[in-house]
Motif scaffolding. Structure first.
Motif, PDB file in Angstrom:
ATOM      1  N   THR A  94     -18.856 -21.552  22.479  1.00  0.00           N
ATOM      2  CA  THR A  94     -18.796 -20.090  22.557  1.00  0.00           C
ATOM      3  C   THR A  94     -17.487 -19.646  23.209  1.00  0.00           C
ATOM      4  OG1 THR A  94     -21.199 -19.995  22.732  1.00  0.00           O
ATOM      5  CG2 THR A  94     -19.977 -18.032  23.418  1.00  0.00           C
ATOM      6  N   GLY A  95     -17.112 -20.338  24.281  1.00  0.00           N
ATOM      7  CA  GLY A  95     -15.852 -20.017  24.952  1.00  0.00           C
ATOM      8  C   GLY A  95     -14.653 -20.243  24.056  1.00  0.00           C
ATOM      9  N   GLN A  96     -14.678 -21.332  23.299  1.00  0.00           N
ATOM     10  CA  GLN A  96     -13.579 -21.628  22.374  1.00  0.00           C
ATOM     11  C   GLN A  96     -13.512 -20.592  21.261  1.00  0.00           C
ATOM     12  OE1 GLN A  96     -11.131 -24.076  22.670  1.00  0.00           O
ATOM     13  NE2 GLN A  96     -12.068 -24.103  24.682  1.00  0.00           N
ATOM     14  N   LYS A  97     -14.682 -20.178  20.776  1.00  0.00           N
ATOM     15  CA  LYS A  97     -14.726 -19.168  19.721  1.00  0.00           C
ATOM     16  C   LYS A  97     -14.149 -17.856  20.245  1.00  0.00           C
ATOM     17  CE  LYS A  97     -17.867 -16.916  16.495  1.00  0.00           C
ATOM     18  NZ  LYS A  97     -19.266 -16.743  16.090  1.00  0.00           N
ATOM     19  N   GLY A  98     -14.519 -17.503  21.488  1.00  0.00           N
ATOM     20  CA  GLY A  98     -13.990 -16.286  22.102  1.00  0.00           C
ATOM     21  C   GLY A  98     -12.482 -16.357  22.261  1.00  0.00           C
ATOM     22  N   LYS A  99     -11.995 -17.514  22.686  1.00  0.00           N
ATOM     23  CA  LYS A  99     -10.546 -17.693  22.836  1.00  0.00           C
ATOM     24  C   LYS A  99      -9.847 -17.560  21.494  1.00  0.00           C
ATOM     25  CE  LYS A  99     -10.483 -20.764  26.858  1.00  0.00           C
ATOM     26  NZ  LYS A  99     -10.150 -22.114  27.323  1.00  0.00           N
ATOM     27  N   LYS A 100     -10.463 -18.141  20.467  1.00  0.00           N
ATOM     28  CA  LYS A 100      -9.869 -18.077  19.127  1.00  0.00           C
ATOM     29  C   LYS A 100      -9.809 -16.637  18.640  1.00  0.00           C
ATOM     30  CE  LYS A 100     -10.308 -20.084  14.517  1.00  0.00           C
ATOM     31  NZ  LYS A 100     -11.086 -20.976  13.661  1.00  0.00           N
ATOM     32  N   GLU A 101     -10.892 -15.884  18.871  1.00  0.00           N
ATOM     33  CA  GLU A 101     -10.919 -14.484  18.459  1.00  0.00           C
ATOM     34  C   GLU A 101      -9.872 -13.665  19.203  1.00  0.00           C
ATOM     35  OE1 GLU A 101     -14.970 -13.382  19.116  1.00  0.00           O
ATOM     36  OE2 GLU A 101     -15.682 -14.377  17.295  1.00  0.00           O
ATOM     37  N   VAL A 102      -9.745 -13.918  20.505  1.00  0.00           N
ATOM     38  CA  VAL A 102      -8.736 -13.210  21.300  1.00  0.00           C
ATOM     39  C   VAL A 102      -7.342 -13.555  20.790  1.00  0.00           C
ATOM     40  CG1 VAL A 102      -7.684 -13.077  23.594  1.00  0.00           C
ATOM     41  CG2 VAL A 102     -10.154 -12.933  23.357  1.00  0.00           C
ATOM     42  N   SER A 103      -7.113 -14.833  20.528  1.00  0.00           N
ATOM     43  CA  SER A 103      -5.820 -15.284  20.022  1.00  0.00           C
ATOM     44  C   SER A 103      -5.513 -14.641  18.678  1.00  0.00           C
ATOM     45  CB  SER A 103      -5.826 -16.807  19.894  1.00  0.00           C
ATOM     46  OG  SER A 103      -4.712 -17.256  19.199  1.00  0.00           O
ATOM     47  N   GLU A 104      -6.508 -14.583  17.807  1.00  0.00           N
ATOM     48  CA  GLU A 104      -6.334 -13.975  16.485  1.00  0.00           C
ATOM     49  C   GLU A 104      -6.020 -12.489  16.620  1.00  0.00           C
ATOM     50  OE1 GLU A 104      -6.064 -13.980  12.370  1.00  0.00           O
ATOM     51  OE2 GLU A 104      -6.267 -15.684  13.724  1.00  0.00           O
ATOM     52  N   GLN A 105      -6.713 -11.805  17.527  1.00  0.00           N
ATOM     53  CA  GLN A 105      -6.476 -10.374  17.736  1.00  0.00           C
ATOM     54  C   GLN A 105      -5.066 -10.135  18.267  1.00  0.00           C
ATOM     55  OE1 GLN A 105      -8.567  -7.936  16.753  1.00  0.00           O
ATOM     56  NE2 GLN A 105      -6.917  -6.553  17.253  1.00  0.00           N
ATOM     57  N   LYS A 106      -4.621 -10.986  19.198  1.00  0.00           N
ATOM     58  CA  LYS A 106      -3.262 -10.857  19.728  1.00  0.00           C
ATOM     59  C   LYS A 106      -2.234 -11.030  18.626  1.00  0.00           C
ATOM     60  CE  LYS A 106      -3.960 -12.286  24.527  1.00  0.00           C
ATOM     61  NZ  LYS A 106      -3.645 -13.304  25.533  1.00  0.00           N
ATOM     62  N   ARG A 107      -2.480 -12.009  17.732  1.00  0.00           N
ATOM     63  CA  ARG A 107      -1.553 -12.260  16.637  1.00  0.00           C
ATOM     64  C   ARG A 107      -1.487 -11.043  15.720  1.00  0.00           C
ATOM     65  NH1 ARG A 107      -1.775 -13.440  11.590  1.00  0.00           N
ATOM     66  NH2 ARG A 107      -4.010 -13.789  11.521  1.00  0.00           N
ATOM     67  N   LYS A 108      -2.662 -10.458  15.409  1.00  0.00           N
ATOM     68  CA  LYS A 108      -2.701  -9.277  14.552  1.00  0.00           C
ATOM     69  C   LYS A 108      -1.991  -8.101  15.205  1.00  0.00           C
ATOM     70  CE  LYS A 108      -6.884 -10.401  11.965  1.00  0.00           C
ATOM     71  NZ  LYS A 108      -8.293 -10.031  11.727  1.00  0.00           N
ATOM     72  N   ASP A 109      -2.238  -7.901  16.508  1.00  0.00           N
ATOM     73  CA  ASP A 109      -1.579  -6.817  17.236  1.00  0.00           C
ATOM     74  C   ASP A 109      -0.067  -6.997  17.225  1.00  0.00           C
ATOM     75  OD1 ASP A 109      -4.059  -5.735  17.756  1.00  0.00           O
ATOM     76  OD2 ASP A 109      -4.134  -6.424  19.849  1.00  0.00           O
ATOM     77  N   LYS A 110       0.363  -8.238  17.391  1.00  0.00           N
ATOM     78  CA  LYS A 110       1.801  -8.533  17.399  1.00  0.00           C
ATOM     79  C   LYS A 110       2.407  -8.221  16.035  1.00  0.00           C
ATOM     80  CE  LYS A 110       4.923 -12.201  18.868  1.00  0.00           C
ATOM     81  NZ  LYS A 110       5.011 -13.592  19.333  1.00  0.00           N
ATOM     82  N   GLU A 111       1.695  -8.581  14.964  1.00  0.00           N
ATOM     83  CA  GLU A 111       2.176  -8.291  13.614  1.00  0.00           C
ATOM     84  C   GLU A 111       2.251  -6.792  13.379  1.00  0.00           C
ATOM     85  OE1 GLU A 111      -0.424 -10.307  10.898  1.00  0.00           O
ATOM     86  OE2 GLU A 111       0.452 -12.277  11.343  1.00  0.00           O
ATOM     87  N   LYS A 112       1.215  -6.052  13.825  1.00  0.00           N
ATOM     88  CA  LYS A 112       1.214  -4.601  13.670  1.00  0.00           C
ATOM     89  C   LYS A 112       2.391  -3.988  14.416  1.00  0.00           C
ATOM     90  CE  LYS A 112      -3.701  -3.795  12.951  1.00  0.00           C
ATOM     91  NZ  LYS A 112      -4.930  -3.224  13.534  1.00  0.00           N
ATOM     92  N   LYS A 113       2.634  -4.488  15.626  1.00  0.00           N
ATOM     93  CA  LYS A 113       3.735  -3.962  16.435  1.00  0.00           C
ATOM     94  C   LYS A 113       5.063  -4.236  15.740  1.00  0.00           C
ATOM     95  CE  LYS A 113       5.755  -4.172  21.036  1.00  0.00           C
ATOM     96  NZ  LYS A 113       5.723  -4.807  22.347  1.00  0.00           N
ATOM     97  N   ALA A 114       5.215  -5.444  15.215  1.00  0.00           N
ATOM     98  CA  ALA A 114       6.453  -5.797  14.512  1.00  0.00           C
ATOM     99  C   ALA A 114       6.624  -4.922  13.277  1.00  0.00           C
ATOM    100  CB  ALA A 114       6.454  -7.267  14.140  1.00  0.00           C
ATOM    101  N   ASP A 115       5.532  -4.703  12.538  1.00  0.00           N
ATOM    102  CA  ASP A 115       5.598  -3.849  11.358  1.00  0.00           C
ATOM    103  C   ASP A 115       5.984  -2.424  11.723  1.00  0.00           C
ATOM    104  OD1 ASP A 115       4.927  -5.959   9.744  1.00  0.00           O
ATOM    105  OD2 ASP A 115       2.805  -5.378   9.508  1.00  0.00           O
ATOM    106  N   SER A 116       5.372  -1.895  12.797  1.00  0.00           N
ATOM    107  CA  SER A 116       5.688  -0.520  13.186  1.00  0.00           C
ATOM    108  C   SER A 116       7.132  -0.416  13.675  1.00  0.00           C
ATOM    109  CB  SER A 116       4.712  -0.017  14.246  1.00  0.00           C
ATOM    110  OG  SER A 116       4.893  -0.681  15.470  1.00  0.00           O
ATOM    111  N   GLU A 117       7.617  -1.453  14.354  1.00  0.00           N
ATOM    112  CA  GLU A 117       9.016  -1.446  14.789  1.00  0.00           C
ATOM    113  C   GLU A 117       9.941  -1.504  13.591  1.00  0.00           C
ATOM    114  OE1 GLU A 117       9.514  -4.594  17.613  1.00  0.00           O
ATOM    115  OE2 GLU A 117       8.430  -3.528  19.178  1.00  0.00           O
ATOM    116  N   ASN A 118       9.571  -2.295  12.584  1.00  0.00           N
ATOM    117  CA  ASN A 118      10.380  -2.362  11.365  1.00  0.00           C
ATOM    118  C   ASN A 118      10.387  -1.020  10.654  1.00  0.00           C
ATOM    119  OD1 ASN A 118      11.016  -5.047  11.750  1.00  0.00           O
ATOM    120  ND2 ASN A 118       9.378  -5.801  10.419  1.00  0.00           N
ATOM    121  N   ASP A 119       9.215  -0.354  10.612  1.00  0.00           N
ATOM    122  CA  ASP A 119       9.135   0.962   9.994  1.00  0.00           C
ATOM    123  C   ASP A 119      10.026   1.954  10.735  1.00  0.00           C
ATOM    124  OD1 ASP A 119       7.357  -0.030   8.171  1.00  0.00           O
ATOM    125  OD2 ASP A 119       5.560   0.819   9.133  1.00  0.00           O
ATOM    126  N   LYS A 120       9.994   1.915  12.070  1.00  0.00           N
ATOM    127  CA  LYS A 120      10.835   2.812  12.859  1.00  0.00           C
ATOM    128  C   LYS A 120      12.307   2.537  12.589  1.00  0.00           C
ATOM    129  CE  LYS A 120       7.643   3.524  16.715  1.00  0.00           C
ATOM    130  NZ  LYS A 120       7.398   3.257  18.138  1.00  0.00           N
TER     131      LYS A 120
END
Length: 157
Positions: A94-120
């Motif tokens: 369960t802890g590993q799954k939670g870590k994986k989900e957090v890691s995946e969310q961070k990766r998605k957030d980072k991609e969104k941020k990069a995309d928005s910076e590219n758009d700007k």
């Protein structure tokens, strides 16, 4: 494999911490007792690993998994530890799954941020290009006006 038998022993700090957590406050353990517990723990780990490896080999695998360890514990007649081990394994998963989900969310957030910076950046470049386009006709108009003035002066002269 290990060169010396002492290399197979678990770290003393780990053993000391486990002993302190298992015993009530105020109970002291001699150095000799800690060493004996450490050696016993190392032998147990080696034996459990060997039994687990036998189960993996029977299944024609080279990698030990949790099921192998649980089966080895049963074979070693440590059935009373099976349920606590299963619970601990579930908590770990369960802890590993939670870590994986957090890691995946961070990766998605980072991609969104990069995309928005590219758009700007693209928007800024487009705005700069528009400004340059607006300035160029003005500069051309100024140059044309100067040429006309020069021609008029030549005509007058």
């Amino acid at each position: 494999m290990a060169e010396r038998p002492e290399d197979l022993n678990l770290p003393n700090a780990v053993i000391t911490r486990i002993i302190k957590e298992a015993l009530p406050d105020g109970v002291n353990v001699s150095k000799e007792a800690r060493r004996a517990i450490s050696q016993a723990a190392s032998v147990f780990v080696l034996y459990a690993t060997s039994c687990s490896n036998n189960f993996a080999m029977k299944a024609k695998r080279k990698t030990l998994n949790a099921g192998d360890v649980l089966a080895a514990m049963e074979e070693m007649e440590f059935e009373r530890f099976l349920e606590p081990l299963r619970e601990a394994l579930e908590v770990y998963k369960t802890g590993q799954k939670g870590k994986k989900e957090v890691s995946e969310q961070k990766r998605k957030d980072k991609e969104k941020k990069a995309d928005s910076e590219n758009d700007k950046s693209r928007e800024e470049e487009e705005e700069e290009e528009e400004e340059r386009m607006e300035e160029e006709p003005e500069a051309e108009n100024d140059a044309e006006e100067e040429e006309e003035e020069e021609e008029e002066e030549e005509v007058e002269n």
